[in-house]
Design a protein around this motif. Structure first.
Motif, PDB file in Angstrom:
ATOM      1  N   TYR A   1      -8.181  74.513  27.298  1.00  0.00           N
ATOM      2  CA  TYR A   1      -8.371  73.278  26.514  1.00  0.00           C
ATOM      3  C   TYR A   1      -7.671  73.364  25.155  1.00  0.00           C
ATOM      4  O   TYR A   1      -6.909  72.483  24.775  1.00  0.00           O
ATOM      5  CB  TYR A   1      -9.870  73.037  26.334  1.00  0.00           C
ATOM      6  CG  TYR A   1     -10.280  71.684  25.795  1.00  0.00           C
ATOM      7  CD1 TYR A   1     -10.365  70.567  26.628  1.00  0.00           C
ATOM      8  CD2 TYR A   1     -10.641  71.508  24.455  1.00  0.00           C
ATOM      9  CE1 TYR A   1     -10.790  69.331  26.151  1.00  0.00           C
ATOM     10  CE2 TYR A   1     -11.070  70.286  23.971  1.00  0.00           C
ATOM     11  CZ  TYR A   1     -11.139  69.196  24.820  1.00  0.00           C
ATOM     12  OH  TYR A   1     -11.563  67.977  24.343  1.00  0.00           O
TER      13      TYR A   1
ATOM     14  N   LEU B   1     -10.714  67.535  15.770  1.00  0.00           N
ATOM     15  CA  LEU B   1      -9.504  66.853  15.294  1.00  0.00           C
ATOM     16  C   LEU B   1      -9.833  65.514  14.657  1.00  0.00           C
ATOM     17  O   LEU B   1     -10.690  64.809  15.175  1.00  0.00           O
ATOM     18  CB  LEU B   1      -8.525  66.621  16.471  1.00  0.00           C
ATOM     19  CG  LEU B   1      -7.654  67.806  16.867  1.00  0.00           C
ATOM     20  CD1 LEU B   1      -6.727  67.417  18.020  1.00  0.00           C
ATOM     21  CD2 LEU B   1      -6.825  68.343  15.717  1.00  0.00           C
TER      22      LEU B   1
ATOM     23  N   LEU C   1      -9.125  67.057  31.127  1.00  0.00           N
ATOM     24  CA  LEU C   1      -8.666  68.417  30.880  1.00  0.00           C
ATOM     25  C   LEU C   1      -8.207  69.041  32.185  1.00  0.00           C
ATOM     26  O   LEU C   1      -8.428  68.480  33.265  1.00  0.00           O
ATOM     27  CB  LEU C   1      -9.763  69.268  30.225  1.00  0.00           C
ATOM     28  CG  LEU C   1     -11.202  69.180  30.748  1.00  0.00           C
ATOM     29  CD1 LEU C   1     -11.342  69.747  32.132  1.00  0.00           C
ATOM     30  CD2 LEU C   1     -12.154  69.899  29.815  1.00  0.00           C
TER      31      LEU C   1
ATOM     32  N   ALA D   1       4.380  69.335  20.584  1.00  0.00           N
ATOM     33  CA  ALA D   1       5.385  68.568  21.340  1.00  0.00           C
ATOM     34  C   ALA D   1       5.493  67.139  20.813  1.00  0.00           C
ATOM     35  O   ALA D   1       6.584  66.569  20.751  1.00  0.00           O
ATOM     36  CB  ALA D   1       5.029  68.557  22.831  1.00  0.00           C
ATOM     37  N   ALA D   2       4.367  66.551  20.436  1.00  0.00           N
ATOM     38  CA  ALA D   2       4.383  65.162  19.965  1.00  0.00           C
ATOM     39  C   ALA D   2       4.913  65.040  18.545  1.00  0.00           C
ATOM     40  O   ALA D   2       5.525  64.030  18.197  1.00  0.00           O
ATOM     41  CB  ALA D   2       2.972  64.566  20.045  1.00  0.00           C
ATOM     42  N   HIS D   3       4.668  66.045  17.717  1.00  0.00           N
ATOM     43  CA  HIS D   3       5.016  65.938  16.296  1.00  0.00           C
ATOM     44  C   HIS D   3       5.761  67.181  15.809  1.00  0.00           C
ATOM     45  O   HIS D   3       5.302  67.875  14.897  1.00  0.00           O
ATOM     46  CB  HIS D   3       3.738  65.754  15.455  1.00  0.00           C
ATOM     47  CG  HIS D   3       2.779  64.741  15.985  1.00  0.00           C
ATOM     48  ND1 HIS D   3       3.037  63.385  15.985  1.00  0.00           N
ATOM     49  CD2 HIS D   3       1.566  64.872  16.563  1.00  0.00           C
ATOM     50  CE1 HIS D   3       2.007  62.736  16.524  1.00  0.00           C
ATOM     51  NE2 HIS D   3       1.101  63.608  16.886  1.00  0.00           N
TER      52      HIS D   3
ATOM     53  N   GLU E   1      -3.616  74.071  25.426  1.00  0.00           N
ATOM     54  CA  GLU E   1      -2.858  72.897  25.891  1.00  0.00           C
ATOM     55  C   GLU E   1      -2.872  71.786  24.850  1.00  0.00           C
ATOM     56  O   GLU E   1      -1.891  71.057  24.692  1.00  0.00           O
ATOM     57  CB  GLU E   1      -3.418  72.408  27.237  1.00  0.00           C
ATOM     58  CG  GLU E   1      -3.149  73.412  28.353  1.00  0.00           C
ATOM     59  CD  GLU E   1      -3.586  72.931  29.738  1.00  0.00           C
ATOM     60  OE1 GLU E   1      -3.286  73.636  30.718  1.00  0.00           O
ATOM     61  OE2 GLU E   1      -4.213  71.849  29.840  1.00  0.00           O
ATOM     62  N   MET E   2      -3.993  71.663  24.152  1.00  0.00           N
ATOM     63  CA  MET E   2      -4.059  70.684  23.062  1.00  0.00           C
ATOM     64  C   MET E   2      -3.020  71.017  21.994  1.00  0.00           C
ATOM     65  O   MET E   2      -2.274  70.152  21.523  1.00  0.00           O
ATOM     66  CB  MET E   2      -5.484  70.692  22.488  1.00  0.00           C
ATOM     67  CG  MET E   2      -5.718  69.853  21.268  1.00  0.00           C
ATOM     68  SD  MET E   2      -5.437  70.724  19.692  1.00  0.00           S
ATOM     69  CE  MET E   2      -6.893  71.776  19.595  1.00  0.00           C
TER      70      MET E   2
ATOM     71  N   ALA F   1       0.014  63.993  11.016  1.00  0.00           N
ATOM     72  CA  ALA F   1      -0.024  63.036  12.122  1.00  0.00           C
ATOM     73  C   ALA F   1      -1.241  62.113  12.057  1.00  0.00           C
ATOM     74  O   ALA F   1      -1.301  61.115  12.767  1.00  0.00           O
ATOM     75  CB  ALA F   1      -0.003  63.785  13.456  1.00  0.00           C
ATOM     76  N   PHE F   2      -2.205  62.433  11.212  1.00  0.00           N
ATOM     77  CA  PHE F   2      -3.472  61.698  11.215  1.00  0.00           C
ATOM     78  C   PHE F   2      -3.774  60.968   9.915  1.00  0.00           C
ATOM     79  O   PHE F   2      -4.731  60.208   9.837  1.00  0.00           O
ATOM     80  CB  PHE F   2      -4.615  62.672  11.518  1.00  0.00           C
ATOM     81  CG  PHE F   2      -4.438  63.434  12.795  1.00  0.00           C
ATOM     82  CD1 PHE F   2      -4.930  62.930  13.984  1.00  0.00           C
ATOM     83  CD2 PHE F   2      -3.750  64.636  12.824  1.00  0.00           C
ATOM     84  CE1 PHE F   2      -4.756  63.618  15.167  1.00  0.00           C
ATOM     85  CE2 PHE F   2      -3.574  65.340  14.010  1.00  0.00           C
ATOM     86  CZ  PHE F   2      -4.074  64.828  15.188  1.00  0.00           C
TER      87      PHE F   2
ATOM     88  N   ASP G   1      -0.262  72.783  22.335  1.00  0.00           N
ATOM     89  CA  ASP G   1       1.087  72.544  22.869  1.00  0.00           C
ATOM     90  C   ASP G   1       1.448  71.065  22.783  1.00  0.00           C
ATOM     91  O   ASP G   1       2.577  70.704  22.417  1.00  0.00           O
ATOM     92  CB  ASP G   1       1.175  73.003  24.328  1.00  0.00           C
ATOM     93  CG  ASP G   1       1.180  74.529  24.453  1.00  0.00           C
ATOM     94  OD1 ASP G   1       1.369  75.210  23.431  1.00  0.00           O
ATOM     95  OD2 ASP G   1       0.989  75.022  25.577  1.00  0.00           O
ATOM     96  N   GLY G   2       0.501  70.216  23.124  1.00  0.00           N
ATOM     97  CA  GLY G   2       0.753  68.778  23.063  1.00  0.00           C
ATOM     98  C   GLY G   2       0.948  68.292  21.638  1.00  0.00           C
ATOM     99  O   GLY G   2       1.811  67.455  21.361  1.00  0.00           O
ATOM    100  N   LEU G   3       0.161  68.841  20.717  1.00  0.00           N
ATOM    101  CA  LEU G   3       0.272  68.447  19.308  1.00  0.00           C
ATOM    102  C   LEU G   3       1.665  68.761  18.770  1.00  0.00           C
ATOM    103  O   LEU G   3       2.298  67.924  18.112  1.00  0.00           O
ATOM    104  CB  LEU G   3      -0.798  69.190  18.488  1.00  0.00           C
ATOM    105  CG  LEU G   3      -0.848  68.879  17.000  1.00  0.00           C
ATOM    106  CD1 LEU G   3      -1.490  67.521  16.737  1.00  0.00           C
ATOM    107  CD2 LEU G   3      -1.620  69.963  16.236  1.00  0.00           C
TER     108      LEU G   3
ATOM    109  N   ARG H   1      -1.726  59.433   6.296  1.00  0.00           N
ATOM    110  CA  ARG H   1      -0.534  59.260   5.485  1.00  0.00           C
ATOM    111  C   ARG H   1      -0.924  58.522   4.210  1.00  0.00           C
ATOM    112  O   ARG H   1      -1.594  57.503   4.257  1.00  0.00           O
ATOM    113  CB  ARG H   1       0.500  58.450   6.268  1.00  0.00           C
ATOM    114  CG  ARG H   1       1.905  58.621   5.756  1.00  0.00           C
ATOM    115  CD  ARG H   1       2.908  57.869   6.584  1.00  0.00           C
ATOM    116  NE  ARG H   1       3.037  58.406   7.929  1.00  0.00           N
ATOM    117  CZ  ARG H   1       3.897  57.922   8.823  1.00  0.00           C
ATOM    118  NH1 ARG H   1       4.655  56.896   8.530  1.00  0.00           N
ATOM    119  NH2 ARG H   1       3.968  58.454  10.024  1.00  0.00           N
TER     120      ARG H   1
END
Lengths: 331, 331
Positions: free
Chosen positions: A11, A57, A5, A21-23, A14-15, A327-328, A17-19, A330
């Motif tokens: 924490y 998560l 971190l 950004a990735a998906h 930023e998590m 994302a987790f 933002d990353g989530l 399907r």
């Protein structure tokens, strides 16, 4: 603190933002600590929102997606989001057919979702329904369901209500199915090490080197006993027998089962538990549909596992098998 | 030992039994410690086999599935399977078009797969090709590729070769694509806590309470430095800069990226890393296709993460996007 971190205060943000950004094709962040589905809303579809503390998560935020949830209000690690956030999430997902608030049975979340429902009813004329999932058998006896906490089994309620909403069922029907799924699922967990809350920088409790705690909650709430670590088969048997005593299964029943890691426990060990579970279910003549083995509801790096069992009928089985995508998970 | 197991001697076999019990539509166990796809073989399709030590799920066994691998020879935790097992796996998946052996660059695995290839050539007249993936930049300089170990990046080689085989490419072509994917992927990892080998009952090494190790191997092999834990952005920057120095990316390049947990590190922290990675890639004008964030190659409950970057061209991108299905990865 063995965590990756930057500033612990950032924490959660930023998590998120990353989530996103990735998906970006799955998640959007229309406002601070609010996640919704990316893309346009489907006019006339019932919205489903959830919310709760971070640190679990894919729960809660991760389950926003097609055939699942429409939005999530995000709190600090292990802390409820505010009623204002929840109201804003409800407004963000409302598409004219009302919104179901579907979340875990924790005091702060219940209180804030109740306030949020009043706010959007009064200010925005949005109709809501609410259900708090309370599947954790270890947290209170069956006679005191209002005290039972919501844990991993809640993902079945997300899936089944989400499938119904995707098929354009109305709010009463989506709420009925969420309650039915929730009423049919029971869970039981155990832990061996606690997790580290970023802002504290250390574990909230300590479990002895050779000890485990049966029934421990996902925030470290006390379980039913603490003692020497038992063999995997004994652990599974105790979890299974506890669920059987609470909500017995018998010959011809059909279920989905979730063998869930609380975080650090590896896939290898989940399959060792599953091996025993398959024997136990087979012995009493219960058929398994769509078993789930993995990390579906965690407490960051907590070591431990939980077992959830959802009893199916034709209606629930059909909705469980309907397409879903986040994302987790399907289907 | 904070692990969920019965007799440590049975860790691997009970795990395999559970895997097959949970996903009988994906995995079959035709012989001791050999996993193949369930169902009939496709006549004339090139087979792809892998193998290696246990304790890395989903690697290796988990990637048996449609559009991925056909079979896997399974060793003890962190120990190579035997040449006999590998030969038997090759025989089990051969469908008349030859078999590609595709695995990580570890001495025991290389030696045993070489022996297995000789055995099936001599005894069964099965044609094979072999490739050992060596993507771990921290394990040796670029000038000594034969010393580089295979880590998380190998899943890209599985995916791309698997897609080509599914489209009925011949053995030379499947091997060419596996080598191309392998040559285009680089990885770099770091760890904060080691994992526990079941039969030892304890960690194979210790990393100090406030320490991390950059470049540590997935079996605890020494990394490039050990020292105080750095902020997430600094960790990502060092991993990214190391990969850039080894195999530079520039404006207009297209890549897939894998931000991988070694086990205990939670999704929350992978997304904190991803957030920084997205900034770094954007700064140099590199586009990301199909980012992967999760647990794709682990060391049981090791705390830490790795970054893999696969440089794409049209051919690789097309194969990466082709359908695939196993219990751990669906495209």
């Amino acid at each position: 603190m063995k965590k990756i971190l930057n500033d612990p205060q950032n924490y959660v943000d930023e998590m998120l933002d990353g989530l996103v950004a990735a998906h970006p094709e799955i998640y959007a962040k229309p406002a601070h600590r609010i996640i919704t589905r990316a893309g346009e809303k489907t006019k006339g579809k019932v919205g489903i929102v959830t919310g709760g503390g971070s640190g679990h998560l894919p729960v809660f935020t991760g389950y926003v997606g097609t055939g699942l949830l429409d939005g999530c209000a995000i709190g600090n690690v292990f802390a409820s989001p505010s009623a204002d956030q929840m109201a804003e999430t409800i407004r963000a997902v409302d598409a004219g057919a009302g919104v179901l608030c579907l979340y875990g049975n924790y005091g702060g979340d219940v209180m804030n979702f109740d306030m949020a429902a009043e706010m959007v009813s009064f200010e925005d004329d949005i109709r809501t329904a609410s259900h708090a999932v309370s599947d954790d058998v270890a947290s209170a006896p069956r006679g005191e369901m209002e005290k039972r906490r919501g844990v991993a089994g809640m993902i079945y309620a997300f899936k089944i209500a989400g499938a119904a909403a995707e098929r354009m069922a109305d709010l009463d029907e989506v709420a009925r199915l969420a309650r039915k799924a929730s009423g049919n699922v029971v869970s039981m967990g155990m832990a061996m090490t606690p997790c580290i809350i970023p802002q504290l920088g250390k574990a909230s409790s300590v479990i002895g080197d050779d000890e485990m705690e049966m029934g421990m909650g996902i925030h470290g709430e006390p379980g039913t006993w603490r003692g020497p670590i038992k063999p995997a088969d004994d652990i599974l048997d105790e979890m299974f027998d506890t669920l059987q005593a609470d909500r017995p299964l018998g010959k011809g029943d059909r279920v989905s089962v979730l063998v869930n890691s609380l975080g650090a426990t590896p896939h290898e060990e989940l399959y060792i538990l599953y091996r025993r579970l398959a024997v136990r279910l087979s012995e009493i003549g219960v058929d398994v549909v769509m078993p789930l083995v993995g990390r579906y509801a965690t407490s960051m790096e907590m070591t431990g596992a939980s077992l959830s069992i959802l009893r199916l009928d034709d209606e629930l089985e059909d909705l469980l098998a309907a397409p879903a995508n986040c994302a987790f998970w399907r289907v």
